[in-house]
Design an enzyme around this catalytic site. Structure first.
Site: not given
Lengths: 219, 726
Positions: B594-595
């Site tokens: 996701q990040c």
């Protein structure tokens, strides 16, 4: 409230002034029965501590390993074979342990703290396992439940040398019922004496009964 | 009386019989020599003095010891030096006698060995003799107990060498005992004993001390008087038979201690010719159970030989024997209490023991401390995992990372500092090792600056890259094989694949931690049963596969009956679980996809949980095979002294909450399924390189996992963004 006397039920701590008073009375009685306690001043400071050293024959075993074999025996240059006036009377198999006990005051916890160190006569400190092996088996079970479980290693605050100490965080806890009981019976007790009777066996320290019977309580 | 062999026979026992005969025919006074006794503090203080004060100066120093006459019987006659020995003007312990000494501290072991011991002894003997001749010793007899200590302090190893000498002047013919020694209580009535005691106390207080080493005694039936040595002429009017007192540190029933020796020499030299018989009270002042007793003091009667005061200095003796009974120095190794590194180790261990003693008596610390941990990734997670491992006393920590420290790292990555970022940055794996050693020198840390080959990241560009990838794989295999627990702490999903496969094949415990922005997962991989055990293992797993695939389309609810009581060998790995994770196309990405930016506290929480999970697993009697605890077990009796042993901890920082899901191994898992392991174990690098070089379809085909298709598309997107460096 009179200093040193436990009249304040809500607190079972010992303020610094009372600590000094208790120590003074404790040392007075020690002087009478000559069991070796004394006051040590700390240079350049108002502070100090109560100390005692004792020689206790230890169990054999691991302690014999302290004797290092380093091939230094060849170094003599000394010839004393003709001295007939010397006797060798030392029981060689006995290992003696030098115990040092220091009672300090903990400002943080407002209780006394016992610092101690044990070493063989060459100055080599014993490990904690060795200290434990010299505790009388009758005491062990009780000590494991406290205060042995508060043992830790720390630098002596005045000497800067490693000592074992009984951490003060549980002191108030085990002192409280004792002080409460004395309070209920309107009996004055010396905090140091009572406390030392509890923690002493950890380090081979017996507190003679006369401290309880003859030592005046602070008032 | 008992007979003591001479020194000669002590060194050479076959001669003992001869000496017994010789001694029996002529009872001579024998003395118990001093034994040196050093407090631990003495060596600490000598170290300080050497470092700060003496440095390379070898000149002799004054030093102070003491001896005590109140020991219970059985203890040797000791001369004690404590840490205050260097403060010659400091107080002497109450009721003890001070002894002044000279310290010769050499700079080298060679100098210690080659020091002329005879010359030192002769010098000291001469000093004593001169003081006797001049009368100075009568004024201040403390010179009689002068001693020497020769030392060498090896402050690199904390080894100390030492040799004491208690110089004694020798009578040529010895001293004849006129009568057998008796105890004071046989000689004195109780009244005389208490009068004697009172007189001695009076003498102490009038001289402002608590102990007097040598004194004069006069007694009658009713009265006992004592005086200082210097008052001899006033005190004694009749020299026919005089009585002297010596503070006697010996506890033997027949023999006096060393301090009497030189005193007799003084008496013989000053008054020997005038004295018929000399009576000596060897004063022993014990207190037992608060009860004081001087009755055990020894009373001797001797005939002193006369000495010419102008004679040449008599022969001196006094070097101490070592514990083996030989003439030689002693040594003591104090590294345990002086070497700061050793001290740190013992303190750390003791602190952990404290936890066991006090709170968790059944805690098996050795299991934790001896665990060898491999940390794959030395970033935010790796740093925090390492620190927590150190807190648990884990000694063996190995880092693998291929990155360098950049300017943004130190604020989040607990083992790095600004300086580490300069000049392009240090390599993380090595810098982390350096920092661990700074924090705790006892740690056995190693760092490997290397890449972990990843699926879909081709290595087949050239022979060099293939060779490198093969080398990396072999290195990783070796590292995993030589450790007990593998921590997966990287920031990409693909890099976790290879170690997952290798560790599953080698049956090593894997603890995995991954971060999202405000969510994390910490989990243990299922630990496959040992290879030689019953292979029926795969069949139950496949029987569950139907439910597995069904659960992949419906969210797996932690705590449902299907997911409770899963034994460790049937738990899933990181890749199994992502596949069965609730399926929503685009959002169904693993956390790390996701990040990579997460809330700063998250890595600390997840890193700490990863270690605590490992410790809990280790405390379970079945270790990695332990049944997974679920959230519902929180109310039940915990399986270990430390509590639950979950499969996964999934945390949600936004809610400050976590859940403990457990899930089964997936038989089509791209990492830990049997078919993948079989291929890896059979074809090794050949198989692995295919995985690295191929697209996802290779593994997909291999495992027959159609579902993987969708999921790997997402991975592909991730790969591109990873390479593009926006």
């Amino acid at each position: 409230m009179s200093s040193g006397e436990v009249s304040n039920i809500s607190s079972y701590c010992l303020d610094e002034k009372s600590f000094h008073l208790c120590c003074k009375l404790f040392l007075q009685h020690s002087g009478v029965i000559r069991d070796g306690w004394s006051w040590a001043d700390v240079k350049g400071s108002e502070e100090g501590y109560v100390k005692k050293t004792a020689i206790i024959p230890a169990k054999l075993g691991s302690l014999l390993n302290h004797k290092a074999d380093d091939g230094m025996n060849a170094v003599t240059g000394v010839d004393e074979c003709d001295d007939e006036a010397v006797g060798d009377y030392i029981v060689q198999s006995q290992v003696l342990v030098h115990y040092e006990y220091h009672i300090l005051y903990s400002i943080g916890h407002q209780v006394p703290i016992l610092y101690f160190r044990a070493s063989t006569l060459d100055g080599q400190p014993l490990s904690l396992d060795e200290v434990w092996s010299n505790i009388h088996p009758n005491y062990r079970q009780r000590l494991l439940q406290g205060p042995w479980d508060t043992l830790t290693q720390q630098e002596h605050p005045f000497l800067g040398q490693p000592f074992f100490m009984l951490h003060p965080c549980h002191t108030e806890e085990f002192m409280k019922p004792l002080l409460q009981m004395a309070d209920d019976k309107k009996r004055k007790i010396n905090y140091i004496t009572t406390w030392l009777s509890v923690v002493g066996p950890v380090v081979g320290l017996d507190v003679p009964l006369s401290y309880h019977t003859e030592l005046p309580a602070p008032d | 009386m008992s007979v003591f062999p001479s020194d000669k026979t002590l060194l050479n026992s076959p001669m003992a019989a001869e000496s017994v005969e010789k001694a029996a025919s002529c009872p001579k006074l024998q003395f118990a020599p001093f034994s040196s006794a050093l407090e631990a503090g003495f060596w600490h203080q000598l170290t300080q003095k050497k470092l700060n004060d003496y440095r390379l100066d070898e000149s002799p120093r004054s030093i102070k010891g003491y001896y005590y006459n109140g020991d219970p019987s059985g203890l040797p006659t000791r001369l004690t030096l404590e840490f205050s020995a260097f403060d010659v003007n400091g107080p002497t312990p109450a009721y003890c006698c001070a002894a002044m000494g000279t310290l010769y501290n050499t700079n080298t072991l060679e100098a210690f060995k080659s020091t002329d011991k005879k010359a030192l002894l002769d010098e000291a003997a001469n000093e004593i003799w001169t003081a006797i001749q001049s009368g100075a010793a009568v004024e201040d007899p403390s010179i009689l107990s002068k001693f020497i200590i020769l030392t060498f302090a090896d402050l690199k190893k904390y080894h100390f060498y030492y040799w004491f000498c208690f110089p004694a002047l020798c009578f040529l013919e010895g001293i004849k005992l006129v009568k057998d020694p008796v105890l004071l209580q046989q000689k004195f009535s109780p009244q005389q004993v208490s009068a004697f005691q009172a007189a001695y106390d009076g003498l102490c207080s009038s001289s402002g001390t608590t102990a007097v080493p040598y004194f004069l005694v006069k007694y009658s039936e009713e009265n006992v008087e004592v005086a200082l040595l210097k008052d001899w002429d006033l005190f004694f009017t009749d020299l026919k038979k005089v009585t002297v007192g010596v503070y006697d540190p010996c506890t033997l029933p027949q023999h006096p201690g060393w301090p009497l020796r030189n005193f007799l020499f003084l008496l013989a030299s000053k008054w020997g010719s005038q004295l018929d018989v000399l009576e000596i009270v060897c004063f022993r002042d014990r207190t037992l159970q608060g009860c004081r007793s001087v009755q055990q003091s020894l009373v001797l009667e001797v005939k002193l030989p006369s000495l010419s005061p102008s004679a040449a200095c008599p022969k001196g003796v006094g070097w101490e024997k070592n514990p083996k009974g030989a003439m030689g120095p002693r040594s003591v190794n104090l590294s345990e209490c002086m070497d700061p590194k050793r001290l740190a180790e013992s303190s750390v261990d003791l602190n952990l023991k404290l936890m066991r003693w006090r709170l968790v008596p059944s805690l098996d610390l050795d299991k934790v401390v001896s665990t060898k941990c491999l940390l794959l990734g030395a970033g935010t997670l790796g740093c925090n995992v390492a620190r927590t491992l150190m807190g648990w006393g884990v000694r063996h920590i190995t880092f693998v990372d291929n990155a360098k420290i950049s300017y943004s790292n130190p604020v989040r990555q607990a083992l790095y500092e600004f300086e580490d970022c300069l000049n392009g940055g240090k390599t993380k794996a090595l810098a982390a090792v350096d920092r661990l050693k700074k924090i705790f020198p006892g740690v056995n840390a190693k760092g490997f600056n290397m890449s972990i080959p990843m699926p879909g990241h081709p290595v087949s560009f050239s022979e060099v890259t293939i060779a490198q990838a093969q080398k990396d794989v072999e290195q990783l295999e070796e590292l995993i094989s030589s450790h007990d627990v593998v921590f997966l702490l990287m920031d990409t999903r693909e890099s976790r694949w290879l170690p997952t496969v290798i560790a599953a094949s080698q049956r090593k415990l894997v603890v995995n931690a991954a971060l999202g922005f405000d969510t994390y997962v910490v989990m243990r991989h299922g630990l496959k049963k040992p290879k030689d055990s019953d292979t029926g293992d795969s069949s139950p797993s496949s029987s569950f596969s139907a439910s597995d695939s069904s659960s992949s389309s419906t969210p797996a609810t932690p705590g449902t009956s299907l997911f409770s009581n899963i034994p460790g060998h049937r738990l899933g790995c990181y890749f199994c679980n992502d596949v069965v994770a609730p399926g929503d196309s685009t959002r169904d990405r693993t956390l790390d996809q996701q990040c990579t930016v997460s809330r700063p506290g998250l890595a600390m929480i997840a890193g700490a949980l990863a270690v605590e999970l490992m410790v809990s697993i280790l405390q379970h009697p079945e270790g990695g095979y332990a049944v997974a605890s679920g959230s519902n077990d929180r109310m039940n009796e915990p399986p270990t002294s430390l509590g639950l042993v979950p499969h996964q901890i999934r945390g949600f920082l936004s809610r400050f909450d976590n859940v403990l899901p457990a899930s089964l191994a997936f038989d089509k898992c791209t990492a830990c399924s049997q078919v993948v392991l079989d291929h890896y174990e059979r074809d090794r690098f050949q198989f692995l390189s295919k995985v690295f070089n191929s697209t996802h379809s290779f593994l997909e085909d291999l495992t027959g996992l159609t579902l993987l298709h969708q999921e790997t598309q997402a991975a592909e997107i991730w790969d591109m963004s990873d390479d593009e460096s926006i």
